[in-house]
Motif scaffolding. Structure first.
Motif, mmCIF file in Angstrom:
data_model
loop_
_atom_site.group_PDB
_atom_site.id
_atom_site.type_symbol
_atom_site.label_atom_id
_atom_site.label_comp_id
_atom_site.label_asym_id
_atom_site.label_seq_id
_atom_site.Cartn_x
_atom_site.Cartn_y
_atom_site.Cartn_z
ATOM 1 N N GLU A 21 0.815 -1.094 0.130
ATOM 2 C CA GLU A 21 -0.068 0.044 -0.017
ATOM 3 C C GLU A 21 0.921 1.112 0.091
ATOM 4 N N GLN A 22 2.077 1.247 0.736
ATOM 5 C CA GLN A 22 2.926 2.446 0.908
ATOM 6 C C GLN A 22 3.649 2.669 -0.493
ATOM 7 N N ALA A 23 3.944 1.604 -1.161
ATOM 8 C CA ALA A 23 4.722 1.674 -2.231
ATOM 9 C C ALA A 23 3.707 1.758 -3.624
ATOM 10 N N TYR A 35 7.225 -5.570 -6.984
ATOM 11 C CA TYR A 35 6.025 -4.621 -7.038
ATOM 12 C C TYR A 35 5.130 -5.210 -8.231
ATOM 13 N N SER A 36 5.706 -5.220 -9.367
ATOM 14 C CA SER A 36 4.964 -5.395 -10.721
ATOM 15 C C SER A 36 4.647 -6.770 -10.756
ATOM 16 N N ARG A 37 4.991 -7.667 -9.720
ATOM 17 C CA ARG A 37 4.698 -9.120 -9.934
ATOM 18 C C ARG A 37 3.443 -9.217 -8.775
ATOM 19 N N GLY A 38 3.231 -8.347 -8.031
ATOM 20 C CA GLY A 38 2.112 -8.385 -7.040
ATOM 21 C C GLY A 38 2.384 -8.549 -5.618
ATOM 22 N N VAL A 98 7.507 -5.329 -0.531
ATOM 23 C CA VAL A 98 8.680 -5.081 -1.296
ATOM 24 C C VAL A 98 9.790 -4.381 -0.719
ATOM 25 N N GLY A 99 11.082 -4.577 -1.168
ATOM 26 C CA GLY A 99 12.269 -3.931 -0.957
ATOM 27 C C GLY A 99 12.056 -2.513 -1.540
ATOM 28 N N ASP A 100 13.015 -2.207 -2.839
ATOM 29 C CA ASP A 100 12.833 -0.866 -3.340
ATOM 30 C C ASP A 100 11.745 -1.257 -4.819
#
Length: 279
Positions: free
Chosen positions: A4-6, A36-39, A43-45
């Protein structure tokens, strides 16, 4: 960070892109890749690939940065992410990433309404089974802090391990004993500056390891009275500011000491890169 933050970071980036301020007017394509793009729910970065064009102002700024050993991408990086952390940008690397097997998800292209990018972002569904993507270009020498290293840095370190000794370690908060070095740091940075914290810790470590502070270059300045000549044994860099000048120092036989960025309550980490003597 939480997904959510990303997502919020990416939405703010699209808001800034829509405002059309330089240098974002030069951006032609934005792609997402990685966890992130993989859902992934954690996530790290946030991994982002940016393709851009140039103009006279960009070329002048890039030339000035190169002459002074600085990173010419600082203006674009700051314009895209604002004050946010946790974003790893790859500039002009689309072909290289695709050749390395990364799946790039197109978020926005020049000429498209930014609302279309927002729709694409909303269409990336969370996947509880998607873990974090493995980091590439990681060797044992810096594996423990690989998550803290941007991909371009990991690529550089992977290459340099053939010609230099790379060590990575936690860097405790400390202050050097040298009065001259302390005055130098206090003049350059206010008490709340993260660069001041990094500089103090770096010089305390190097001083304790027996390095002469008058033979160091600290973030573009001399922390102690220079010796009779201008010889520099080691360049101390803070927060990747002058990382693009690394090869030049190593080629001259000088070491490199890099203090990684960290939030105020997070521990510091450092890289020490020493060129292998020629035989």
């Amino acid at each position: 960070m939480k997904r959510e933050q990303a997502t919020m970071v990416l939405e703010e980036m699209l808001d800034r892109l829509e405002q059309g301020q330089w240098p974002l007017t030069l951006v032609e394509e934005i792609y997402l890749f990685g966890s992130y793009s993989r859902g992934a729910l954690e996530v790290g970065d946030i991994d982002i690939c940016v393709q851009h064009t140039t103009d006279d102002r960009w070329l002048q700024n890039s030339l000035h940065a190169s002459i002074n050993g600085k990173d010419g991408y600082v203006p674009m990086r700051q314009a895209l992410r604002g004050r946010r952390r946790g974003v790893s940008f790859q500039f002009q690397m689309r072909s290289s990433l695709e050749a390395d097997g990364f799946d790039l998800l197109a978020l926005w292209r020049y000429g498209e309404p930014v609302d279309l990018a927002r729709q694409r972002l909303a269409g990336i569904r969370p996947d509880p089974t998607a873990g974090r993507a493995p980091r590439d270009h990681v060797l044992p020498a810096y594996e423990a802090i690989a998550d803290l290293l941007p991909r371009p840095v990991r690529i550089d370190l992977h290459r340099l391990c053939a010609t230099a000794t790379v060590t990575a370690f936690p860097l405790p908060d400390a202050r050097p004993r040298s009065p001259q070095a302390l005055r130098h740091i206090e003049r350059r940075w206010v008490a709340t500056s993260p660069l001041r914290r990094a500089a103090l810790a770096a010089l305390a470590h190097l001083e304790g390891a027996g390095h002469a502070l008058d033979r160091l270059e600290l973030h573009g300045g001399c922390p102690d009275h220079r010796a009779t000549d201008d010889t520099v044994d080691c360049y101390v860099d803070l927060h990747w500011n002058n990382w693009t000048g690394l090869d030049r120092y190593l080629d001259d036989g000088q070491a490199w000491f890099e203090v990684l960025p960290a939030l105020p309550r997070q521990p510091l980490h450092a890289l020490h890169i020493v060129p292998t003597p020629s035989r």
